[in-house]
Write an enzyme that holds these catalytic residues in place. Structure first.
Site, mmCIF file in Angstrom:
data_model
loop_
_atom_site.group_PDB
_atom_site.id
_atom_site.type_symbol
_atom_site.label_atom_id
_atom_site.label_comp_id
_atom_site.label_asym_id
_atom_site.label_seq_id
_atom_site.Cartn_x
_atom_site.Cartn_y
_atom_site.Cartn_z
ATOM 1 N N SER A 1 -46.419 91.533 -52.247
ATOM 2 C CA SER A 1 -46.846 90.222 -52.739
ATOM 3 C C SER A 1 -48.277 90.334 -53.230
ATOM 4 O O SER A 1 -48.892 91.397 -53.156
ATOM 5 C CB SER A 1 -46.745 89.186 -51.627
ATOM 6 O OG SER A 1 -47.766 89.439 -50.678
ATOM 7 N N LYS A 2 -48.785 89.205 -53.697
ATOM 8 C CA LYS A 2 -50.135 89.201 -54.279
ATOM 9 C C LYS A 2 -51.186 89.700 -53.299
ATOM 10 O O LYS A 2 -52.169 90.310 -53.700
ATOM 11 C CB LYS A 2 -50.502 87.773 -54.695
ATOM 12 C CG LYS A 2 -49.831 87.397 -55.983
ATOM 13 C CD LYS A 2 -50.739 86.547 -56.834
ATOM 14 C CE LYS A 2 -50.069 86.370 -58.179
ATOM 15 N NZ LYS A 2 -50.950 86.141 -59.261
ATOM 16 N N ARG A 3 -50.966 89.418 -52.028
ATOM 17 C CA ARG A 3 -52.014 89.816 -51.075
ATOM 18 C C ARG A 3 -52.131 91.341 -50.977
ATOM 19 O O ARG A 3 -53.095 91.866 -50.451
ATOM 20 C CB ARG A 3 -51.788 89.148 -49.712
ATOM 21 C CG ARG A 3 -50.747 89.805 -48.871
ATOM 22 C CD ARG A 3 -50.301 88.941 -47.711
ATOM 23 N NE ARG A 3 -48.903 89.212 -47.477
ATOM 24 C CZ ARG A 3 -48.458 90.227 -46.769
ATOM 25 N NH1 ARG A 3 -49.297 91.040 -46.178
ATOM 26 N NH2 ARG A 3 -47.162 90.448 -46.632
ATOM 27 N N GLY B 1 -52.585 93.101 -53.484
ATOM 28 C CA GLY B 1 -53.250 93.521 -54.711
ATOM 29 C C GLY B 1 -52.229 93.892 -55.771
ATOM 30 O O GLY B 1 -52.417 94.829 -56.525
#
Ligand code: GLU
Length: 479
Positions: A254-256, A258
């Site tokens: 996911s976005k977390r 990176g």
């Protein structure tokens, strides 16, 4: 003729995992001289995100994954449309009715509450939680009553008893699913909307899709889909369920982690070929082991048999490496043209020539076009004398003096400037750091950085000579 499809739901800009499926489907279609179809699966109105359908078209165009059929900004292209699933509901309904008539499916009048209650009771008894067959056992008069009550039926596919449904998968071999675990499943809801497992098969059949390359998350849906293919007497497509892409902590990416969306990569100016290269190689490798590959190479080397089944971990450093490699391979003209829109013009008012010299000097370090802004500050003159570091360098005064003289009248091109600096070394006996650091410090305030001759060229003769004079004056005042 081989036909692959990419079937995203319009829930935002493509993320790494999804984009990779597009890449694989595209590469494989090109490899086989087949067609790559884009189908937008927009039937889940609650999840549809306004505008993301256009965003997906943009993402794919930016990646250079041209689709042969599907929606485009100028309307639909192809003979198998509509390519937006929401435009196909009538087709899905007609197909569901066919299965009803041919008794592969039956009307189910059970309400959600009834289904829930019976499922819970079954679980409490330790029985299977799949559909219990109530509507298969109802008498015609009972059904008439329910209809009079105003109940609208869903259409449910009947899974005949037996041992296993076997799904052949190129990547995973034959996967066995016990029929008892599957249970009769809804294909058309009572509101007339098809379920995913049904719509996807009707569309794949009608669009003549030969290869379904998608995420392993859909593997558990495939036995149901396989039965629907069989019920229509259609040949099942070749299935290839590719492994998941995980974050470094082995959780869903996911976005977390990176892992930005494609729109983010595009904004940063990653090289689309680098992304295609990276995303494609997430689960297979070429026979030679070579990793930096052009699209043409990927297209010629891809083979579904080489795709591994193990989950893969997203590695941003490797993506950066590949993007940098593809940037390095660009011609100077293309590179400068690609970089121009990313230059922060408020900070860097360079001419075309200055920009192109700076770009040439740093090109092997660029991971993305926007990163040019991290290198350009060294090319902008400073307005102070970094006195402390300068005075620590014994060679500073003689080197700066000789540099000042030579740079005052050298021919202003990067080659001649480089020669002039070498001549300064000869003249003063300074070499290496003793030669380069004083000049670099006086011009940029930094001890190291991009090639000095390029910096000198971009700053310009007048500015450079002035900076050297200013530094010399300050140093002499100290003595
Ligand atoms: N629309 C589905 C998804 O985005 C794709 C289904 C498929 O490839 O069969 O997950």
């Amino acid at each position: 003729m081989i036909r692959t499809r990419f079937a995203p739901s319009p829930t935002g800009s493509l993320h790494v995992g999804n984009a990779r499926l597009a890449v694989l489907n595209w590469i494989f279609a090109r490899h086989s001289n087949g067609s790559f179809v884009l189908r937008i699966e927009d039937t889940d109105e609650e999840r549809n995100l306004e505008g993301s359908d256009a965003q997906i078209l943009e993402d794919l165009s930016w990646l250079g994954l041209k689709w042969d059929e599907g929606p485009t900004s100028k309307g639909e292209v192809g003979a198998f449309g509509p390519y937006r699933q929401s435009g196909r509901t009538k087709l899905h309904q007609e197909h569901a009715k066919q299965l009803l008539q041919r008794r592969y499916a039956f009307n189910c009048y059970c309400t959600d509450e009834e289904l829930d209650a019976r499922r819970e009771a079954a679980i409490a008894r330790g029985d299977s939680a799949t559909y219990d067959g109530t509507c298969l056992r109802r008498s015609p008069s009972e059904i008439r009553e329910l209809i009079t009550e105003g109940r609208l039926p869903a259409i449910r596919f009947h899974v005949a008893p037996g041992d296993y449904i076997i799904v052949e998968d190129v990547i995973r071999g034959n996967v066995h699913f016990p029929r008892a675990d599957i249970g009769d499943f809804i294909i058309l809801r009572s509101n007339g909307q098809p379920t995913y497992n049904f719509a996807v098969v009707v569309d794949d059949i009608m669009m003549d899709i030969t290869h379904v390359i998608r995420g392993v998350g859909h593997l558990s849906n495939t036995p149901r889909q396989a039965l629907v293919f069989d019920a229509f007497g259609a040949q099942r497509p070749v299935f290839a369920h590719v492994p998941q892409v995980l974050g470094p902590d082995r959780q869903k990416l996911s976005k977390r982690h990176g892992a930005p969306s494609l729109a983010d990569y595009r904004r940063l100016g990653y090289h689309p070929d680098g992304l295609v290269n990276y995303l494609s190689l997430l689960s297979w490798s070429t026979a030679s082991g070579e990793e930096v590959l052009t699209r043409e190479q990927l297209v010629s080397e891809i083979s579904l048999e080489r795709v591994g089944a193990a989950d893969v971990v997203f590695d941003p450093a490797k993506l950066d490496f590949l993007s940098a490699k593809h940037i390095e391979r660009m011609s100077m003209d293309d590179l400068v043209r690609a970089i121009e829109p990313f230059v922060d013009r408020d900070r860097f008012a360079f001419t075309d020539e200055q920009l192109s010299v700076a770009v040439k000097a740093v090109r092997t370090h660029l991971v993305a076009f926007s990163k040019i802004n991290e290198f350009l500050p060294a090319f902008v003159p400073i307005d102070y004398v970094p006195l402390n570091p300068l005075r620590e360098r014994e060679s500073a005064v003689p080197v700066l003096e000789a540099a000042r003289t030579r740079l005052s009248d050298v021919k202003w091109d990067v080659g001649a400037i480089a020669e002039a600096i070498k001549a300064v070394g000869k003249q003063t006996g300074a070499s290496g750091k003793a030669l380069y650091e004083p000049v670099r410090l006086a011009l940029t305030g930094d001890e190291h950085g991009s090639p000095l001759n390029a910096i000198i060229f971009v700053q310009g003769r007048e500015v450079v000579v002035h900076a050297l004079d200013r530094a010399l004056e300050a140093l002499k005042e100290l003595t």
